[in-house]
Enzyme design. Structure first.
Site, PDB file in Angstrom:
ATOM      1  N   GLN A 129      46.354  54.052 146.248  1.00 46.32           N
ATOM      2  CA  GLN A 129      47.418  53.644 145.353  1.00 46.32           C
ATOM      3  C   GLN A 129      48.316  52.599 146.014  1.00 46.32           C
ATOM      4  OE1 GLN A 129      48.286  58.062 144.852  1.00 46.32           O
ATOM      5  NE2 GLN A 129      48.939  57.314 142.857  1.00 46.32           N
ATOM      6  N   ASN A 130      48.103  52.357 147.293  1.00 47.78           N
ATOM      7  CA  ASN A 130      48.897  51.379 148.022  1.00 47.78           C
ATOM      8  C   ASN A 130      48.369  49.969 147.776  1.00 47.78           C
ATOM      9  OD1 ASN A 130      50.196  53.630 149.055  1.00 47.78           O
ATOM     10  ND2 ASN A 130      48.936  53.679 150.907  1.00 47.78           N
ATOM     11  N   HIS A 147      45.813  49.958 142.470  1.00 42.91           N
ATOM     12  CA  HIS A 147      46.950  49.252 141.879  1.00 42.91           C
ATOM     13  C   HIS A 147      47.011  47.786 142.289  1.00 42.91           C
ATOM     14  CE1 HIS A 147      49.087  53.394 141.455  1.00 42.91           C
ATOM     15  NE2 HIS A 147      48.237  53.159 140.478  1.00 42.91           N
ATOM     16  N   GLY A 245      48.644  61.811 151.409  1.00 41.67           N
ATOM     17  CA  GLY A 245      49.871  61.030 151.356  1.00 41.67           C
ATOM     18  C   GLY A 245      50.321  60.619 149.980  1.00 41.67           C
ATOM     19  N   SER A 246      50.032  61.428 148.972  1.00 40.32           N
ATOM     20  CA  SER A 246      50.464  61.114 147.614  1.00 40.32           C
ATOM     21  C   SER A 246      51.024  62.362 146.944  1.00 40.32           C
ATOM     22  CB  SER A 246      49.302  60.570 146.773  1.00 40.32           C
ATOM     23  OG  SER A 246      49.709  60.355 145.431  1.00 40.32           O
TER      24      SER A 246
END
Length: 300
Positions: A129-130, A147, A245-246
């Site tokens: 997502q980064n 993204h 990490g989300s």
């Protein structure tokens, strides 16, 4: 493949997870690493979904706290960016401070450990997502930038594309008075700068004078369908899903947990704080990411 909704939108108007019945357990890295290693050994070929928590040790701030609540004002909305000139002035003005922080960031140990999982054939694909491209810079080869990528800019009219640095330099030249400002950095190349942006001159497309926008999915925009379907195809062929990490507060990431659950895929989360998928996953690890991955890799 089932019909999916591709809009990047937050979890709810309250912008935080419900209060838990009991406080979440904080796992020590050695214990969490042992549990994660056992999960990987049982389900050796995983789709790995990563979020902002992987990049915080590289100096890139995240959006949310351990309960999924916003730490600062919500990021720019796609509709506002496209329709409101002042929003674009503010975005590119703040970017003069925020973008160099992301551009100059380097992969941290978590990125390298995730690359090691690929080398050990435990990662079928990293879906991130980064937008910082740090997974690629750490050596991971199979990466889907869910993204988009912040290092490229695209014209929303003619499709002209160029490196972000070119637009950054043009904005700096057009607005020399903004070089005096400093501010704390914010996620995704933003900065916490609050000044009068009314005289700021954003750089337009050099070919058609159209609107230039980073090649990222802003909130309220849609993730390209082929990007989503391609990642879901890999998930369906994988042994399970590992989220790192989300908080999964944005549906574009949470959807992978929903489909993994529907398809009977085991799931594990490694995140410092709670996630939206608490009720769906088989293994919840509330632990420091880099140290936990290091401990797990020693046992694989």
């Amino acid at each position: 493949m089932p019909v999916t909704t591709h809009r990047s939108r937050p979890f709810s108007s309250s912008q935080r997870l419900p209060d838990p019945e009991q406080p979440p357990v904080l796992h020590e890295p050695d214990e969490a690493g042992q549990m994660l290693a056992a999960f990987i050994q049982r389900y050796p070929r995983l789709l790995i979904l990563t979020g902002a928590g992987v990049s915080t040790d590289s100096g890139i701030p995240d959006y949310r706290d351990g309960d999924g609540a916003w730490k600062r004002k919500q990021p720019v909305q796609h509709k506002a960016f496209m329709e409101d000139f002042h929003t674009r002035q503010r975005y590119w003005g703040r970017s003069l401070i925020g973008w160099p922080v992301m551009r100059n960031a380097t992969p941290n140990l978590s990125h390298h450990y995730i690359s090691d999982l690929e080398l050990l054939n435990h990662s079928s694909l990293v879906v991130t997502q980064n937008v910082d491209r740090l997974h690629q810079r750490a050596g991971t080869r199979a990466v889907t930038d869910l993204h988009g990528r912040a290092d490229e800019v695209v014209c929303m009219t003619c499709g002209y594309r160029c490196p972000r640095d070119e637009v950054h330099d043009r904005c700096a030249d057009l607005n020399p008075g903004f070089r005096k400002y400093t501010a704390d950095t914010a996620p995704d190349g933003d900065a916490d700068l609050e000044v009068d942006f009314s005289d700021f001159r954003p750089a337009d497309c050099p070919k058609c004078q159209g609107i230039l926008k980073p090649d990222v999915v802003f909130f309220g925009d849609y993730v390209p369908k082929d990007r989503v379907y391609g990642a879901l195809d890999v998930l369906k062929a994988s042994d399970g899903l590992l989220v790192i990490g989300s908080s999964l507060m944005v549906y574009s990431g949470f959807r992978f947990c929903r489909y993994a659950n529907e398809w009977g895929k085991p799931m594990a989360t490694l995140n410092l704080g709670r996630t939206r998928a608490e009720a769906l996953v088989d293994l919840k690890l509330n632990a420091r990411i880099g140290e936990t991955l290091a401990a797990a890799l020693k046992q694989l």
